[in-house]
Design an enzyme around this catalytic site. Structure first.
Site, PDB file in Angstrom:
ATOM      1  N   GLY A 277     -16.860  40.484  76.613  1.00 57.76           N
ATOM      2  CA  GLY A 277     -16.323  41.413  75.630  1.00 57.76           C
ATOM      3  C   GLY A 277     -16.981  41.228  74.279  1.00 57.76           C
ATOM      4  O   GLY A 277     -17.355  42.179  73.610  1.00 57.76           O
ATOM      5  N   MET A 279     -18.971  37.725  71.682  1.00 58.60           N
ATOM      6  CA  MET A 279     -19.382  36.322  71.580  1.00 58.60           C
ATOM      7  C   MET A 279     -19.428  35.920  70.120  1.00 58.60           C
ATOM      8  O   MET A 279     -20.021  36.603  69.289  1.00 58.60           O
ATOM      9  CB  MET A 279     -20.751  36.138  72.235  1.00 58.60           C
ATOM     10  CG  MET A 279     -21.346  34.748  72.048  1.00 58.60           C
ATOM     11  SD  MET A 279     -20.280  33.463  72.778  1.00 58.60           S
ATOM     12  CE  MET A 279     -20.772  32.048  71.776  1.00 58.60           C
ATOM     13  N   GLU A 280     -18.823  34.761  69.824  1.00 63.09           N
ATOM     14  CA  GLU A 280     -18.531  34.358  68.448  1.00 63.09           C
ATOM     15  C   GLU A 280     -19.682  33.657  67.740  1.00 63.09           C
ATOM     16  O   GLU A 280     -19.447  32.852  66.829  1.00 63.09           O
ATOM     17  CB  GLU A 280     -17.325  33.418  68.443  1.00 63.09           C
ATOM     18  CG  GLU A 280     -17.572  32.049  69.073  1.00 63.09           C
ATOM     19  CD  GLU A 280     -17.227  31.946  70.548  1.00 63.09           C
ATOM     20  OE1 GLU A 280     -17.045  30.831  71.052  1.00 63.09           O
ATOM     21  OE2 GLU A 280     -17.135  33.002  71.191  1.00 63.09           O
ATOM     22  N   ASN A 281     -20.933  33.924  68.076  1.00 64.02           N
ATOM     23  CA  ASN A 281     -22.056  33.262  67.420  1.00 64.02           C
ATOM     24  C   ASN A 281     -21.807  33.116  65.919  1.00 64.02           C
ATOM     25  O   ASN A 281     -21.339  34.046  65.265  1.00 64.02           O
ATOM     26  CB  ASN A 281     -23.338  34.069  67.628  1.00 64.02           C
ATOM     27  CG  ASN A 281     -23.542  34.478  69.061  1.00 64.02           C
ATOM     28  OD1 ASN A 281     -23.674  33.643  69.941  1.00 64.02           O
ATOM     29  ND2 ASN A 281     -23.552  35.780  69.300  1.00 64.02           N
ATOM     30  N   HIS A 313     -10.018  37.643  67.331  1.00 64.42           N
ATOM     31  CA  HIS A 313     -10.340  36.483  68.184  1.00 64.42           C
ATOM     32  C   HIS A 313     -11.692  35.893  67.784  1.00 64.42           C
ATOM     33  O   HIS A 313     -11.827  34.683  67.564  1.00 64.42           O
ATOM     34  CB  HIS A 313     -10.350  36.937  69.651  1.00 64.42           C
ATOM     35  CG  HIS A 313     -10.689  35.851  70.636  1.00 64.42           C
ATOM     36  ND1 HIS A 313      -9.749  35.303  71.475  1.00 64.42           N
ATOM     37  CD2 HIS A 313     -11.858  35.248  70.939  1.00 64.42           C
ATOM     38  CE1 HIS A 313     -10.333  34.385  72.245  1.00 64.42           C
ATOM     39  NE2 HIS A 313     -11.620  34.346  71.932  1.00 64.42           N
ATOM     40  N   GLU A 314     -12.708  36.748  67.692  1.00 63.42           N
ATOM     41  CA  GLU A 314     -14.058  36.254  67.403  1.00 63.42           C
ATOM     42  C   GLU A 314     -14.164  35.727  65.973  1.00 63.42           C
ATOM     43  O   GLU A 314     -14.865  34.736  65.730  1.00 63.42           O
ATOM     44  CB  GLU A 314     -15.086  37.357  67.639  1.00 63.42           C
ATOM     45  CG  GLU A 314     -15.079  37.967  69.036  1.00 63.42           C
ATOM     46  CD  GLU A 314     -15.174  36.942  70.157  1.00 63.42           C
ATOM     47  OE1 GLU A 314     -15.795  35.878  69.949  1.00 63.42           O
ATOM     48  OE2 GLU A 314     -14.622  37.195  71.242  1.00 63.42           O
ATOM     49  N   HIS A 317     -12.823  32.248  65.769  1.00 64.54           N
ATOM     50  CA  HIS A 317     -13.759  31.244  66.283  1.00 64.54           C
ATOM     51  C   HIS A 317     -14.658  30.671  65.190  1.00 64.54           C
ATOM     52  O   HIS A 317     -15.191  29.569  65.348  1.00 64.54           O
ATOM     53  CB  HIS A 317     -14.651  31.860  67.352  1.00 64.54           C
ATOM     54  CG  HIS A 317     -14.110  31.760  68.742  1.00 64.54           C
ATOM     55  ND1 HIS A 317     -13.664  30.578  69.292  1.00 64.54           N
ATOM     56  CD2 HIS A 317     -13.988  32.707  69.718  1.00 64.54           C
ATOM     57  CE1 HIS A 317     -13.278  30.794  70.545  1.00 64.54           C
ATOM     58  NE2 HIS A 317     -13.456  32.073  70.823  1.00 64.54           N
ATOM     59  N   GLU A 336     -11.008  28.536  73.105  1.00 70.81           N
ATOM     60  CA  GLU A 336     -10.526  29.826  73.603  1.00 70.81           C
ATOM     61  C   GLU A 336      -9.012  29.976  73.533  1.00 70.81           C
ATOM     62  O   GLU A 336      -8.502  31.053  73.223  1.00 70.81           O
ATOM     63  CB  GLU A 336     -11.028  30.057  75.032  1.00 70.81           C
ATOM     64  CG  GLU A 336     -12.555  30.058  75.162  1.00 70.81           C
ATOM     65  CD  GLU A 336     -13.234  31.084  74.262  1.00 70.81           C
ATOM     66  OE1 GLU A 336     -12.557  31.972  73.701  1.00 70.81           O
ATOM     67  OE2 GLU A 336     -14.466  30.997  74.108  1.00 70.81           O
TER      68      GLU A 336
END
Length: 893
Positions: A277, A279-281, A313-314, A317, A336
């Site tokens: 969905g 990605m929290e880079n 959410h991201e 992170h 997570e």
């Protein structure tokens, strides 16, 4: 290589982690990408600290060609390895030197090249269409262990370093992004070199870069952080909602964690092809287009809500995961589980009218369902091989992880919990942490030995069912491990029990620390009412007459409850009398369904309970009721085929009131929750075969085909409409299918394409289902989007889908690889079956095709089939069930 050296290299094989002879401190990485040839080359200069004299440097590399290698120590002495060993099985690169490298700092230089991956992992190729022309772009997805596919590195979360990234030979018309802001851009004709600022210390899995064609919009937080949303060309305005959520979330988290966002910017980019969905880079969050783009015409209420949760959410992170990082993948849930929990916290603050904490119950259910399997795993789990990490991105880490956090928050209190998290973030900023570190901080802040309770929830799999009996004004509790298979587990937990007795004003909390417990409710009632002993008899009569008992008040605990018959009957009456909160009505229904599936209560008992929900209008309760109706209807086709129509009619009766109240058109000023419920109710009625719903949907669809500007097909009713269209489709009447195909091909919005994909395989004609599956394999469907089609396969098409999977297995494996998307092929095609024979057949087929990355997923899918097979057998043995179903079908609201 000498025999002795070859022998020594064997010590590095088969190890889950790299040796610690040397650790990285800094990477100076230059990547040169050829989008036409779909390959890349590069150099990396890795600043190392050699911690003990060694002739070997061992780091990670996979599918890379290694060119020049040298090591230069702090005295400027240069060492060339006498051998370079690339081991693809263990994904390591071993550099052998003739003389030992001394303790101290140095720089390891490596030249390398490799292909852009076609499996959406590592540094991979994507495509986009511009002015009708299909073009290539490139993006990264390094979590969990795929940075090693892009450049040689110490690819473990604890081995943090700083990164200076340079992207070379970038087509000058394209945008190049990385974790940090651009420091310099040099254009040379049609190509350019883009230099990025040095990053703070971070793990390799958070490194990211994207090269593609984008438009963007931007905003700034109250403390000056620049936030941008990069969208497909011409669609930048569709990033406005996500941008607004991200900016507000950054401000919210800065205050909640008492720690500023650590980077100077945050970019969010919609990547055309993406396996998950989002990605929290660090500083560069990558998203599936549907998780970032918002379009009022095509984004349903459910999509809007999902987008807000994914963004929060991201962004969470950036603190929980990026600033403070798990020490090893065993502690993935620290990333997570907490990001999931805090995303609901933030979404509730931003959109309180959504009542998102009530909807969090769906997360708890997801965790309970997965963790009731024998093939479940603990929240904290050993990692035997890097590739096995992929399977841990599942409902245990996310749903169960966030649920036990919610349970702990409820137990220690909001203020203590917030202080603890802020203290934890500040104490471990720029470092790595283990679960025990968090428990230690929470224990200090709360004065409660958190680890003694929580270790039982994170280090062992499963959870308890609390059986409750009411005898002589005494509530007797017994905990045992709940397994959907019906087998007995031996787990035991310290359980935070909450009890309401006939009123939410009368509540008691205690820890059940042993297998059995007791609660004298007469004594409690006297203490609440201030009654004397002389009132005891009157109190006793009143309790016997009116008492309802609800355990796990608000459903904040991660456990199930099994009530005795007397308490069940009183709860059913309390539901009818509207005495209970939506959360508690949800929990009673959810637990009863799980117990029924595990054959611990009869289907007759479950159906009688469901009958009490006839007038239910609350969104979350109705949503769970609908999903249970659909699940039971599916199983009944195998268990009681002669009564399927009656059962479906009963289910239709249960949800018709909601349908009549909501109608087909959105009402002016209606709530977000009404829009959510309308979509689910109409979808359920269409799926269950309600003729009036299907007829109305078909009429609206025909009007839409004639006039695309009509308002008769609002976005929240389209799923129901498309399901109805496919229900009328067959090999002799293909009009609806052909119309939907045309809609798919002409649709510009990905949300609309996905809605169509989700409904296509719902056709009852297996031949059409086969055609849809083959369409999913065509170039018309992007690799990432096949999951939507798999999720909608009709029961009539399940055998066709299974045969198709077997016949196309090699092609599927070649195209999608062994990552997350392959898990969906297995789960969505295998789990609809309900017989031991089919479970045996699936097991036999995969016996010689088992792969480490999906072994657990496969075992879980087979177990789910066996659970349903046992349930089917149990339903078949229920006496008078058919009569009950017939009677329920005939009764009306």
């Amino acid at each position: 290589m000498e025999h002795e050296d070859r022998k020594k290299i064997q010590q590095f094989k088969g190890q889950p982690r790299l040796p610690t002879f040397a650790v990285p401190k800094r990477y100076d990485l230059t990547i040169k990408t050829d989008l036409s040839a779909c390959n890349f080359s590069g150099t990396v200069l890795i600043g190392l600290s050699v911690l003990q004299a060694t002739r070997f440097l061992v780091l990670n590399a996979l599918e890379l060609v290694i060119n020049e290698v040298s090591f230069t120590d702090s005295h400027n002495h240069r060492y060339i390895p006498c051998d370079v060993v690339v081991d693809s099985d263990d994904e390591i690169l071993v550099l052998v030197f003739e003389q030992a490298l001394g303790v101290g700092d140095g720089v390891l230089g490596i030249g390398f090249s490799g292909p852009l991956s076609v499996h959406m992992k590592g540094f991979y190729k994507g495509t986009y269409v511009e002015a009708g022309v299909k073009k290539n772009m490139a993006a990264t997805q390094f979590e969990a262990v795929d940075a090693r596919r892009c450049f040689p590195c110490w690819d473990e979360p604890a081995l943090k370093a700083t990164f200076k990234i340079t992207l070379d030979d970038v087509p000058s018309e394209l945008t190049a992004l990385s974790n940090m802001p651009v420091s310099l851009e040099e254009v040379d004709g049609q190509l350019k070199t883009v230099y990025f600022e040095d990053s703070p210390i971070m793990s390799t899995y958070l490194v990211a870069f994207v090269i593609g064609s984008f438009d963007h919009i931007e905003d700034t937080t109250t403390d000056g952080i620049k936030v941008r949303a990069y969208c497909p060309v011409g669609k930048s305005e569709q990033g406005k909602f996500a941008l607004d959520v991200a900016v507000k979330a950054l401000d919210l988290y800065r205050n909640y964690f008492s720690m500023p966002y650590p980077l100077p910017k945050l970019d969010m980019v919609a990547v055309p092809e993406f396996p998950a969905g989002a990605m929290e880079n660090y500083g560069l969050i990558t998203y599936r287009e549907t998780a970032l783009l918002h379009d009022d015409l095509h984004t349903a209420a459910a999509n809007t809500q999902r987008l807000a949760i994914v963004v929060t959410h991201e962004v969470a992170h950036q603190w929980f995961g990026n600033l403070v990082t798990m020490e090893w993948w065993t502690h993935l849930w620290l990333n997570e589980g907490f990001a999931t929990w805090v995303s609901y916290f933030a979404t509730d603050k931003l959109f309180p009218e959504w009542k998102i904490w009530t909807q969090f119950l769906e997360m708890i259910t997801g965790g309970l369902v997965m963790d009731s399997l024998e093939q479940s795993h603990p929240i904290e789990v050993d990692i035997p091989h890097a590739r096995s990490i992929e399977e841990l991105f599942d409902a245990i880490g996310y749903e169960k992880g966030s649920s036990v956090i919610r349970m702990l928050q409820d137990y220690v209190g909001d203020d203590v919990f917030q202080r603890s998290l802020a203290s934890y973030i500040n104490r471990f900023a720029c470092q790595n942490a283990k679960t025990e570190d968090l428990w230690s901080v929470l224990s200090e802040e709360s004065g409660f030995e958190v680890n003694s309770m929580m270790d039982l929830w994170t280090k062992q799999k499963g959870y308890p069912v609390i059986s409750v009996e009411y005898k002589d004004q005494i509530l007797e509790f017994e905990q045992s491990q709940f397994l959907s298979s019906g087998l007995n587990g031996d787990g035991q937990w310290i359980v935070p029990i909450t009890v309401s007795l006939g009123s939410y004003d009368k509540r008691n909390n205690f820890l059940l620390e042993t297998k059995h417990g007791r609660l004298d409710i007469l004594e409690l009632s006297c203490s609440w009412d201030g009654s004397s002993n002389s009132d005891e008899k009157r109190n006793q009569e009143e309790l016997d007459k009116n008492l309802w008992v609800k355990i796990n008040v608000g459903q904040t605990g991660f456990y199930r409850v099994k009530y005795d018959d007397k308490l069940t009957a009183r709860l059913r009456k309390a539901i009818v009398d509207k005495c209970l909160s939506p959360s508690d009505k949800y929990g009673i229904l959810d637990d009863a369904y799980a117990l029924c599936e595990a054959c611990e209560v009869s289907l007759s008992s479950l159906l009688s309970l469901m009958d009490a929900y006839r007038k239910e209008l609350d969104y979350i309760v109705s949503s769970r009721l609908i999903s249970i109706c659909c699940n039971v209807a599916k199983v009944s086709i195998d268990a009681m085929p002669d009564s399927v129509d009656d059962l479906k009619q009963f289910f239709i009766n249960l949800i018709l009131l909601s349908s009549e109240k909501l109608g087909w058109e959105p009402m002016s000023g209606e709530s977000h929750l009404s829009a959510l419920l309308r979509e689910e109710v109409l979808m359920a009625l269409a799926t269950l075969g309600h003729s009036r719903t299907r007829e109305e949907a078909m009429k609206r669809f025909q009007t839409y085909l004639v006039d695309r500007n009509t308002s008769c097909l609002p976005v929240d009713i389209r799923k129901a409409t498309y399901i109805s269209v496919m229900s009328h489709t067959s090999t002799t009447n293909r009009n609806g299918f052909e119309s939907l195909l045309m809609e798919y091909r002409e649709a510009d919005a990905m949300q609309e394409k996905i809605r169509i994909l989700r409904s296509m395989a719902s056709c009852p004609d297996p031949i059409i289902v086969l055609e849809v599956l083959n369409f999913m394999m065509s170039e018309e469907v992007r690799d990432q989007d096949v999951i939507y089609g798999l999720a909608g396969i009709s029961l009539e098409g399940r055998e066709t889908a299974w045969i198709w999977l077997k016949e196309n297995w090699d092609a599927i494996l070649k195209r999608w690889g062994t990552g997350m998307i392959l898990h969906r092929f297995i789960r969505d095609i295998v789990t609809p079956f309900c017989s031991h024979e089919k479970a045996d057949e699936v097991e036999a087929f995969f016996a010689s095709r088992m792969h480490l990355s999906f072994a657990m997923n496969l075992r879980q899918s087979i177990e789910k089939v066996r659970i349903k097979a046992r349930w089917v057998d149990n339903i078949r043995q229920e006496e008078s069930l058919k009569d009950l179903v017939k009677g329920l079908a005939c009764s009306t609201n």
